[in-house]
Design a protein around this motif. Structure first.
Motif, PDB file in Angstrom:
ATOM      1  N   LEU A 165       0.924  -1.253  -0.113  1.00 33.63           N
ATOM      2  CA  LEU A 165      -0.111   0.175   0.411  1.00 33.63           C
ATOM      3  C   LEU A 165       0.955   1.112  -0.151  1.00 33.63           C
ATOM      4  O   LEU A 165       1.682   1.622   0.748  1.00 33.63           O
ATOM      5  N   ARG A 172       2.920   2.153   3.222  1.00 29.10           N
ATOM      6  CA  ARG A 172       2.294   2.061   4.591  1.00 29.10           C
ATOM      7  C   ARG A 172       1.709   0.779   5.142  1.00 29.10           C
ATOM      8  O   ARG A 172       2.421   0.299   6.139  1.00 29.10           O
ATOM      9  N   GLN A 173       2.076  -0.193   4.080  1.00 26.19           N
ATOM     10  CA  GLN A 173       2.439  -1.730   4.407  1.00 26.19           C
ATOM     11  C   GLN A 173       2.453  -2.452   3.010  1.00 26.19           C
ATOM     12  O   GLN A 173       1.488  -2.588   2.273  1.00 26.19           O
ATOM     13  N   PHE A 255      -5.377   3.156  -2.188  1.00 24.93           N
ATOM     14  CA  PHE A 255      -4.727   1.979  -1.594  1.00 24.93           C
ATOM     15  C   PHE A 255      -6.230   0.755  -3.061  1.00 24.93           C
ATOM     16  O   PHE A 255      -6.207  -0.031  -2.436  1.00 24.93           O
ATOM     17  N   HIS A 261      -6.858  -9.536  -1.521  1.00 24.47           N
ATOM     18  CA  HIS A 261      -7.225 -10.119  -0.145  1.00 24.47           C
ATOM     19  C   HIS A 261      -8.653  -9.977   0.143  1.00 24.47           C
ATOM     20  O   HIS A 261      -9.117  -9.716   0.970  1.00 24.47           O
ATOM     21  N   CYS A 273      -2.058 -10.668   6.759  1.00 24.31           N
ATOM     22  CA  CYS A 273      -3.095  -9.002   6.508  1.00 24.31           C
ATOM     23  C   CYS A 273      -3.618  -8.619   7.646  1.00 24.31           C
ATOM     24  O   CYS A 273      -3.779  -7.432   8.320  1.00 24.31           O
ATOM     25  N   GLY A 274      -4.078  -9.671   8.645  1.00 24.34           N
ATOM     26  CA  GLY A 274      -4.261  -9.637   8.930  1.00 24.34           C
ATOM     27  C   GLY A 274      -6.434 -10.047   9.711  1.00 24.34           C
ATOM     28  O   GLY A 274      -6.927 -10.769  10.304  1.00 24.34           O
ATOM     29  N   SER A 275      -6.630 -10.534   7.984  1.00 26.96           N
ATOM     30  CA  SER A 275      -7.645 -11.189   8.283  1.00 26.96           C
ATOM     31  C   SER A 275      -7.652 -12.850   8.072  1.00 26.96           C
ATOM     32  O   SER A 275      -6.539 -13.348   8.035  1.00 26.96           O
ATOM     33  N   ARG A 276      -8.718 -13.680   7.225  1.00 31.38           N
ATOM     34  CA  ARG A 276      -8.390 -15.063   7.331  1.00 31.38           C
ATOM     35  C   ARG A 276      -8.850 -15.147   5.460  1.00 31.38           C
ATOM     36  O   ARG A 276     -10.558 -15.190   5.257  1.00 31.38           O
TER      37      ARG A 276
ATOM     38  N   GLY B 368     -12.462  -6.048  10.285  1.00 28.35           N
ATOM     39  CA  GLY B 368     -11.760  -7.318  10.315  1.00 28.35           C
ATOM     40  C   GLY B 368     -10.831  -7.546   9.161  1.00 28.35           C
ATOM     41  O   GLY B 368      -9.948  -8.274   8.997  1.00 28.35           O
ATOM     42  N   ARG B 369     -11.300  -7.057   7.990  1.00 30.07           N
ATOM     43  CA  ARG B 369     -11.170  -7.858   6.494  1.00 30.07           C
ATOM     44  C   ARG B 369     -10.737  -6.541   4.872  1.00 30.07           C
ATOM     45  O   ARG B 369     -10.200  -7.159   4.475  1.00 30.07           O
ATOM     46  N   VAL B 371      -7.744  -4.195   4.234  1.00 27.38           N
ATOM     47  CA  VAL B 371      -6.355  -4.447   4.526  1.00 27.38           C
ATOM     48  C   VAL B 371      -5.782  -3.254   5.018  1.00 27.38           C
ATOM     49  O   VAL B 371      -6.037  -2.562   4.411  1.00 27.38           O
ATOM     50  N   SER B 372      -5.038  -4.070   6.201  1.00 23.88           N
ATOM     51  CA  SER B 372      -3.997  -3.556   7.027  1.00 23.88           C
ATOM     52  C   SER B 372      -4.211  -2.223   7.361  1.00 23.88           C
ATOM     53  O   SER B 372      -3.990  -1.407   7.492  1.00 23.88           O
ATOM     54  N   GLY B 373      -5.662  -2.561   8.436  1.00 28.12           N
ATOM     55  CA  GLY B 373      -6.323  -1.502   9.232  1.00 28.12           C
ATOM     56  C   GLY B 373      -6.989  -0.554   8.676  1.00 28.12           C
ATOM     57  O   GLY B 373      -6.581   1.070   9.097  1.00 28.12           O
ATOM     58  N   LEU B 374      -6.838  -0.291   7.384  1.00 30.89           N
ATOM     59  CA  LEU B 374      -7.215   1.166   6.381  1.00 30.89           C
ATOM     60  C   LEU B 374      -9.137   1.138   6.972  1.00 30.89           C
ATOM     61  O   LEU B 374      -9.471   2.479   6.480  1.00 30.89           O
TER      62      LEU B 374
END
Lengths: 419, 419
Positions: A165, A172-173, A255, A261, A273-276, B368-369, B371-374
């Motif tokens: 991103l 950013r990430q 973004f 994702h 990315c933190g999700s599933r 939760g889904r 990306v990257s806390g956006l």
């Protein structure tokens, strides 16, 4: 009721008009292509400026190295012969630097859009600190600039292609690199300047690598009349980009395009990315090689070659793994096509060599799930990217487009082109 | 290398320039708003045309009924007082006609953007042949035009809002109406003309209803600085639209925004679109009422009111059904946000009254889904549409925007405005 029409701006002033017209003339000459010969008279009738105005603008473009002129040309009409104008093949150029998970690729593109120098180094960037990776990339860029100079090419700007991103000059990430909040432009520019004491400082911009690969596909690929497409590039991550009517769709914060994702299965495996259950967990390189039973320890590129080899040989596990990835891709793509209504979907990166096994199940999902028969299987709307579609070249070409849009901003002696 | 910059067009001719400037002056007066007073001198300095040119354009706009002028105004500067210019509140206007599954709504919007006349009839359009539905809509439109005439408003064009895939004047498919390949513009225009013998024939355009509801939200809603958003409207179907930087994203064929047919579960229930497990099957009105155990035989609107009543009363089945729909919406929306990166997601139609129960689970999925806390939960980026966001008003306003963009094309005495 708000007004959606273009805002009422102030009238353009003389300086703006002159800069705009420099761009107009440069682009008009360039659009004649390498075969045809542009003349001042031809440009004048093409862009609707007077012959005298065109001559003055052309002189400035020649003095700054954007145009060259050669021998006499006869238009077939009465009057004096003109001299043929061409976009310079030496001098101003663009530098593109792609930093990816396991390679760095740098290239120089001239004003006509031709790739002229390329250096690629394969190396695993995952463990290294961002500053080190950017310094290594700057080293490759510096050597590429040396090679370019031998061809009398002098890039006037650089663009970084980064797998994450990207916004406001920073990453950013980039989960697959392990980068967070990295001011990539600044670090790269500093490292490059330190390697080239005394040289002019190169302005640096940055962009998501899938976005730049999509632009390369648009400008150099075989898309022909296709102006709106979804671009997916399979690497360790799955990158995506949306091009609408020839323009990159960046979204409100820059973004857009994160198709890797989009969720396939809400309870699926954890993603970086933190999700599933993100698409990347089903159709990314790591997942694909694992499903095919291939040890990727030897590096991703060799793993994908092995996968292709096994699929060609009819290995059931390899073919099955690619087909399953194709089904998941098709499922997510059908949603994206329903949302975005593109002309085509273009698959790049590791998907290119795997298309014979990947494409049929993906196309079937699209045919079954895009609304109301708007997608017909085998229509050619799902296609492999061309070889030309790579992010480093897209990055270099983006700099060239910047130059074409406002040559005055990039002229070595910009005071000569200014107001 | 192809050029992504704006194509080199020919120079604008005198007629084009005059038409453009008529639009510029009309919009400049309009942007002053109802409170402020526009003067010829003010418009002249605003748009950068000479005072004489502005005066000539203003005279033509007054003669054609687009502008009115009233009393004297003093600018505070030396010189003669000017007369105050305003956009006409009578005369030219826009007609919007929304044909939905169980109602038809028609409205007239004046040049300032104010809704002036509205007629809505609730009726089930699912069983009826398209020609009959369009003729009924034309009947309501004719009566609305009669009411408008009593206020001295004379719509100069009509726009149809239709719940389906709309392109080139036809409905390609509207699964919930059961329409296929219906030339809606032509049929509606013919029916309306037959009801108004001797009246000027109204030009008719058509557009997807979610697209027009999104435009109404943009122009009349409380979006403030939000210029890029995803719009979802829950009805019997689930419609969607994408607005990017204040412009509708229509896609390559005009079919973008079909979020109702993004797949939630590939093996889920059959959808009218031909696919399986589409979002509509989980978050559409029919699915929602069924899950809540509400018999929708009394009509959708009363069913949704009953659902809202039960949810307010804490009925576990009702609350659970709405929460589950919210989860599914959030899951699909997270993918759409990853693809498009909008500023906000706006939920309209039946989702508006259900937001207290729908929004938290949807927001959790997004948090939760994406990306990257956006996406941060509770950030206000997921919001209910305003009351003002309806497709009929958006349709009427679209005609008004057409008029503002090229008043000469809509002037009753267009020879007075032409070149």
């Amino acid at each position: 009721m708000k007004n959606y029409l273009a805002p009422l701006g102030p009238k353009a002033d003389k300086d703006t008009v002159r800069r705009h017209n420099l761009s107009l003339v440069l682009r008009a000459v360039r659009e004649e292509g390498p075969a045809a010969e542009a003349t001042r008279a031809g440009v004048s009738s093409r862009v609707g400026l007077t012959r005298a105005a065109v001559s003055s603008l052309v002189e400035q473009l020649i003095a700054s190295g954007f145009l060259t002129e050669s021998g006499k040309t006869f238009s077939g009409q009465a009057g004096r012969p003109g001299t043929a104008l061409k976009v310079a093949r030496t001098g101003p150029a663009g530098l593109g630097v792609e930093i990816n998970i396991d390679y760095v690729s740098v290239c120089v593109v001239d004003l006509a859009g031709t790739g002229r120098v390329r250096q690629t180094e394969h190396l695993d960037n995952r463990g290294a600190p961002p500053g080190e990776v950017l310094a290594r990339a700057a080293g490759i860029a510096a050597r590429t600039l040396d090679s370019a100079r031998e061809q009398d090419l002098f890039p006037v700007g650089a663009a970084l292609a980064l797998p994450g991103l990207v916004s406001g000059g920073s990453v950013r990430q980039a989960p697959n690199l392990g980068w967070n909040q990295v001011p990539a432009e600044e670090v790269f520019a500093g490292a490059l300047a330190a390697l080239r004491p005394g040289a002019a400082v190169l302005p640096v911009r940055s962009e998501n690598e899938a976005n730049l690969a999509a632009l390369a596909e648009l400008w150099f690929g075989g898309l022909e009349a296709v102006r709106s497409f979804l671009y997916l590039t399979g690497e360790i991550g799955v990158g995506g980009a949306l091009v609408l009517d020839g323009e990159l769709l960046r979204g409100a914060h820059g973004f857009a395009g994160e198709i890797g994702h989009v969720v396939v299965d809400p309870d699926g495996p954890e993603c970086r990315c933190g999700s599933r259950g993100c698409l990347e967990q089903y159709a990314g390189q790591t997942a694909l090689l694992r499903a095919a039973g291939i040890d990727a320890a030897g590096g991703g590129a060799s793993g994908v070659m092995e996968l292709e080899r096994r699929a060609h040989a009819g290995d059931a596990r390899a073919v099955g793994a690619v087909a399953e990835a194709g089904r998941m891709l098709g499922r997510v793509l059908s949603g994206a096509v329903n949302l975005f209504d593109p002309d085509a979907v273009v698959l790049g990166g590791i998907y290119r060599p795997l298309m014979p096994w990947l494409s049929p199940p993906a196309d079937r999902e699209l045919t079954g799930r895009v609304v109301s028969g708007l997608w017909s299987g085998g229509s050619g709307r799902l296609r492999a990217s061309s070889v030309a579609g790579d992010a480093a070249r897209g990055a270099a070409a983006l700099v060239v487009q910047d130059v074409l849009a406002d040559p005055a901003a990039y002229a070595a002696g910009s005071e000569r082109l200014g107001a």
